[in-house]
Design a protein around this motif. Sequence first.
Motif, PDB file in Angstrom:
ATOM      1  N   ASN A 164       4.940  -9.655   6.796  1.00  0.00           N
ATOM      2  CA  ASN A 164       3.806 -10.244   6.098  1.00  0.00           C
ATOM      3  C   ASN A 164       2.570 -10.075   6.981  1.00  0.00           C
ATOM      4  N   PHE A 165       1.642  -9.228   6.548  1.00  0.00           N
ATOM      5  CA  PHE A 165       0.447  -8.949   7.348  1.00  0.00           C
ATOM      6  C   PHE A 165      -0.532 -10.110   7.362  1.00  0.00           C
ATOM      7  N   ASN A 166      -0.382 -11.044   6.437  1.00  0.00           N
ATOM      8  CA  ASN A 166      -1.300 -12.188   6.386  1.00  0.00           C
ATOM      9  C   ASN A 166      -0.978 -13.248   7.429  1.00  0.00           C
ATOM     10  N   ASN A 167       0.310 -13.524   7.623  1.00  0.00           N
ATOM     11  CA  ASN A 167       0.666 -14.611   8.551  1.00  0.00           C
ATOM     12  C   ASN A 167       1.615 -14.168   9.656  1.00  0.00           C
ATOM     13  N   ASN A 168       1.833 -12.854   9.769  1.00  0.00           N
ATOM     14  CA  ASN A 168       2.689 -12.299  10.836  1.00  0.00           C
ATOM     15  C   ASN A 168       4.086 -12.907  10.836  1.00  0.00           C
ATOM     16  N   SER A 169       4.629 -13.045   9.624  1.00  0.00           N
ATOM     17  CA  SER A 169       5.996 -13.533   9.489  1.00  0.00           C
ATOM     18  C   SER A 169       6.854 -12.447   8.860  1.00  0.00           C
ATOM     19  N   HIS A 170       8.142 -12.753   8.759  1.00  0.00           N
ATOM     20  CA  HIS A 170       9.063 -11.807   8.133  1.00  0.00           C
ATOM     21  C   HIS A 170       9.296 -12.112   6.661  1.00  0.00           C
ATOM     22  N   ASP A 171       8.488 -12.985   6.073  1.00  0.00           N
ATOM     23  CA  ASP A 171       8.621 -13.310   4.652  1.00  0.00           C
ATOM     24  C   ASP A 171       7.345 -12.906   3.921  1.00  0.00           C
ATOM     25  N   PRO A 172       7.368 -11.785   3.195  1.00  0.00           N
ATOM     26  CA  PRO A 172       6.171 -11.303   2.505  1.00  0.00           C
ATOM     27  C   PRO A 172       6.023 -11.847   1.093  1.00  0.00           C
ATOM     28  N   THR A 173       6.866 -12.800   0.703  1.00  0.00           N
ATOM     29  CA  THR A 173       6.825 -13.334  -0.656  1.00  0.00           C
ATOM     30  C   THR A 173       5.419 -13.818  -1.001  1.00  0.00           C
ATOM     31  N   PRO A 174       4.865 -13.428  -2.149  1.00  0.00           N
ATOM     32  CA  PRO A 174       3.526 -13.898  -2.520  1.00  0.00           C
ATOM     33  C   PRO A 174       3.453 -15.419  -2.529  1.00  0.00           C
ATOM     34  N   SER A 175       2.355 -15.942  -2.040  1.00  0.00           N
ATOM     35  CA  SER A 175       2.157 -17.390  -2.015  1.00  0.00           C
ATOM     36  C   SER A 175       1.825 -17.897  -3.408  1.00  0.00           C
ATOM     37  N   ALA A 176       1.768 -19.219  -3.549  1.00  0.00           N
ATOM     38  CA  ALA A 176       1.418 -19.812  -4.840  1.00  0.00           C
ATOM     39  C   ALA A 176       0.051 -19.337  -5.304  1.00  0.00           C
ATOM     40  N   ALA A 177      -0.861 -19.135  -4.345  1.00  0.00           N
ATOM     41  CA  ALA A 177      -2.198 -18.658  -4.690  1.00  0.00           C
ATOM     42  C   ALA A 177      -2.183 -17.201  -5.144  1.00  0.00           C
ATOM     43  N   GLN A 178      -1.095 -16.480  -4.828  1.00  0.00           N
ATOM     44  CA  GLN A 178      -0.946 -15.084  -5.239  1.00  0.00           C
ATOM     45  C   GLN A 178       0.065 -14.980  -6.376  1.00  0.00           C
ATOM     46  N   GLY A 179       0.034 -15.956  -7.265  1.00  0.00           N
ATOM     47  CA  GLY A 179       1.071 -16.078  -8.292  1.00  0.00           C
ATOM     48  C   GLY A 179       1.206 -14.890  -9.213  1.00  0.00           C
ATOM     49  N   GLY A 180       0.132 -14.104  -9.386  1.00  0.00           N
ATOM     50  CA  GLY A 180       0.228 -12.948 -10.262  1.00  0.00           C
ATOM     51  C   GLY A 180       0.648 -11.683  -9.565  1.00  0.00           C
ATOM     52  N   ASN A 181       0.876 -11.747  -8.259  1.00  0.00           N
ATOM     53  CA  ASN A 181       1.177 -10.543  -7.487  1.00  0.00           C
ATOM     54  C   ASN A 181       2.654 -10.196  -7.555  1.00  0.00           C
ATOM     55  N   ALA A 182       3.076  -9.738  -8.727  1.00  0.00           N
ATOM     56  CA  ALA A 182       4.493  -9.449  -8.961  1.00  0.00           C
ATOM     57  C   ALA A 182       4.835  -7.975  -8.784  1.00  0.00           C
ATOM     58  N   HIS A 183       3.832  -7.153  -8.506  1.00  0.00           N
ATOM     59  CA  HIS A 183       4.034  -5.707  -8.468  1.00  0.00           C
ATOM     60  C   HIS A 183       5.092  -5.302  -7.450  1.00  0.00           C
ATOM     61  N   GLY A 184       5.024  -5.852  -6.246  1.00  0.00           N
ATOM     62  CA  GLY A 184       5.980  -5.487  -5.206  1.00  0.00           C
ATOM     63  C   GLY A 184       7.401  -5.892  -5.541  1.00  0.00           C
ATOM     64  N   THR A 185       7.561  -7.044  -6.188  1.00  0.00           N
ATOM     65  CA  THR A 185       8.893  -7.496  -6.601  1.00  0.00           C
ATOM     66  C   THR A 185       9.459  -6.575  -7.670  1.00  0.00           C
ATOM     67  N   ALA A 186       8.598  -6.144  -8.604  1.00  0.00           N
ATOM     68  CA  ALA A 186       9.044  -5.242  -9.663  1.00  0.00           C
ATOM     69  C   ALA A 186       9.456  -3.883  -9.097  1.00  0.00           C
ATOM     70  N   VAL A 187       8.644  -3.342  -8.196  1.00  0.00           N
ATOM     71  CA  VAL A 187       8.947  -2.046  -7.585  1.00  0.00           C
ATOM     72  C   VAL A 187      10.247  -2.124  -6.784  1.00  0.00           C
ATOM     73  N   THR A 188      10.402  -3.188  -6.016  1.00  0.00           N
ATOM     74  CA  THR A 188      11.601  -3.343  -5.183  1.00  0.00           C
ATOM     75  C   THR A 188      12.852  -3.429  -6.039  1.00  0.00           C
ATOM     76  N   GLY A 189      12.759  -4.110  -7.180  1.00  0.00           N
ATOM     77  CA  GLY A 189      13.910  -4.218  -8.069  1.00  0.00           C
ATOM     78  C   GLY A 189      14.309  -2.901  -8.685  1.00  0.00           C
ATOM     79  N   ILE A 190      13.343  -2.050  -9.010  1.00  0.00           N
ATOM     80  CA  ILE A 190      13.677  -0.735  -9.549  1.00  0.00           C
ATOM     81  C   ILE A 190      14.506   0.044  -8.540  1.00  0.00           C
ATOM     82  N   ILE A 191      14.150  -0.064  -7.281  1.00  0.00           N
ATOM     83  CA  ILE A 191      14.890   0.658  -6.240  1.00  0.00           C
ATOM     84  C   ILE A 191      16.261   0.046  -5.999  1.00  0.00           C
ATOM     85  N   GLY A 192      16.292  -1.270  -5.745  1.00  0.00           N
ATOM     86  CA  GLY A 192      17.514  -1.820  -5.176  1.00  0.00           C
ATOM     87  C   GLY A 192      17.937  -3.183  -5.659  1.00  0.00           C
ATOM     88  N   ALA A 193      17.686  -3.526  -6.931  1.00  0.00           N
ATOM     89  CA  ALA A 193      18.246  -4.770  -7.452  1.00  0.00           C
ATOM     90  C   ALA A 193      19.766  -4.722  -7.328  1.00  0.00           C
TER      91      ALA A 193
END
Length: 588
Positions: free
Chosen positions: A99-128
Amino acid sequence: MRQLFAKRTILSIATLAALSAGAAQAQTDPLYRYQWHLMNYGQAVIGDTRPTSGVDLGIDDLHDYNIRGTGVVVGVLDQGAEIAHPDLAANVVPNGSWNFNNNSHDPTPSAAQGGNAHGTAVTGIIGAVGWNGIGVRGVAPSARLKSFNFLDAGGSFAQVQYAWWNGPESKDVAVSNNSWGDTTPLFLTTVSENEVAAWENPMSATRGGLGTVYVKAAGNGFNSVASYCPASSAQVGCSQSVFVRESNFFNIVTVAAVNAAGKRSSYSTPGASLWVSGLGGEYGWERAILSTQATPAQLATQPAVRFDPAIMTTDLSGCVRGYNTNRVQPVQFWSDFDLNRLESNQSTIDSTCNYAATMNGTSAASPTVSGVVALMLQVNPKLSFRDVKYILATTARQVDPTQAAVTNADGTVLAAGWTTNAAGRAFSNWYGYGLVDATLAVNRAIGFKSLGALVDSGWQRVQLETPQAIGNAAAPARATVRIGNGARRVEAVQIGLASNYPVGNTTPLKSTPLVVTLVSPSGTRAIVVPAGSVPVGATMTFDLAAVNAYLDEAASGDWTVEVADTSLAAGTAAKGNLSSFKIRVLGH
């Protein structure tokens, strides 16, 4: 029975026996039947039209034989993925994301980024995760997944480099998926030769010198930037893949999108730098659902492609965030409606809102190719990125075989259709070498003999002592560079040129009447910039354009660039001159 393509299970009996041990499992992913991109028999899916039977990735029996991307690490450079998603978590590498925003290993979009589903969708196409009793299945359902949320954090080049080779989390990434790019990629490239080397050299050095396989979305600029483009771009495409800097790097697999009918997805950016196509679909809307919410007049404003199948994949969990949410009132955007039967907690198909059936774009097509690459690297982890590119191209299937050239009234070719080079390789500026075929690619990957050492001509150039007037198609400006003895067969070609022909960067933007064509020593002609596209810059000058139509042709000999002004009448004075041309040929 499949109608379009024959079944492709051609692995050896010994290989199948080794890979299939313990692999027999029931298909317990309840939404799998809607994933036409994985297996398509023309079944009813989400959307108002059925997919054309056989338009899929050619997975066939690979998953059943335990070819699932096991042990292959795929990095997803995108918005952050929800790494605890029930259909992703088991495949996510613990502490492997960033996570480039908080330098953690959890990149999950925050509540304020509630519409940012693109990365989750792309990741699922590859490896759900497959066969877990819920949801969907990835192209490589046992791949190991890492997420880098650079799109949520400014999207700097430094962040790209971190995810591609610099960061500790990137060191074991074998496949890097990149479903991002400029919203309106119209600008001619400006990048020095030293900058190109500063990117390509470390990219090639990853994976112990084999090179990470970097898969990149071509863009959605065929008509999605229509407000910038005149009607003359309608057949050619407003934007071109060569206008995006990264899509021209040697290490990149640039991916176009094909829909469920086996044709170019309506938005898919064409171009000379395409390599192959994946499946991106269209929009996945359903009139029966929307007619209970929108007026007939509102529905009448929407093009037919809105109601053709898109890609089903993972979404941010729950019905509050992501693509699939409960209906929002008051309605401000089309996304506030329930767009199809899957949406909202009232869905009788799946009420969790953990999945979406509206994912599309070359953003969706790119991860379908990344998933196929993971399958290839499972069976042969010693493949170099060059080997992977070569296998993808030489096993891809030609779709839309009747795609024809676009010509003007006097027969001048403005944009090419399918053309076959001197080595017998068919290429299209809409599809690259065609739609990826997982089974053929995996079969070729097993025991593949490496292409061997790379031979790079380096940049060779000519500065014209007398600049050549850019005439019409009968009298184009020409410049020639001879490539001497080196590589026998072409893997890639990059070019640049300079002219003083004014392109313009005013609003409204204008399409160019120029056609830029590269002619190989064998006589194969490839259009680099088609007339009707909209390059933005002061003049028709660019530093880097990949021209990928020459795979396996002879590398040595005279390479000629031609620049013609299709708007120029015979006997009319030229509006500009070609002053220089440079070329780099890579091969083996």
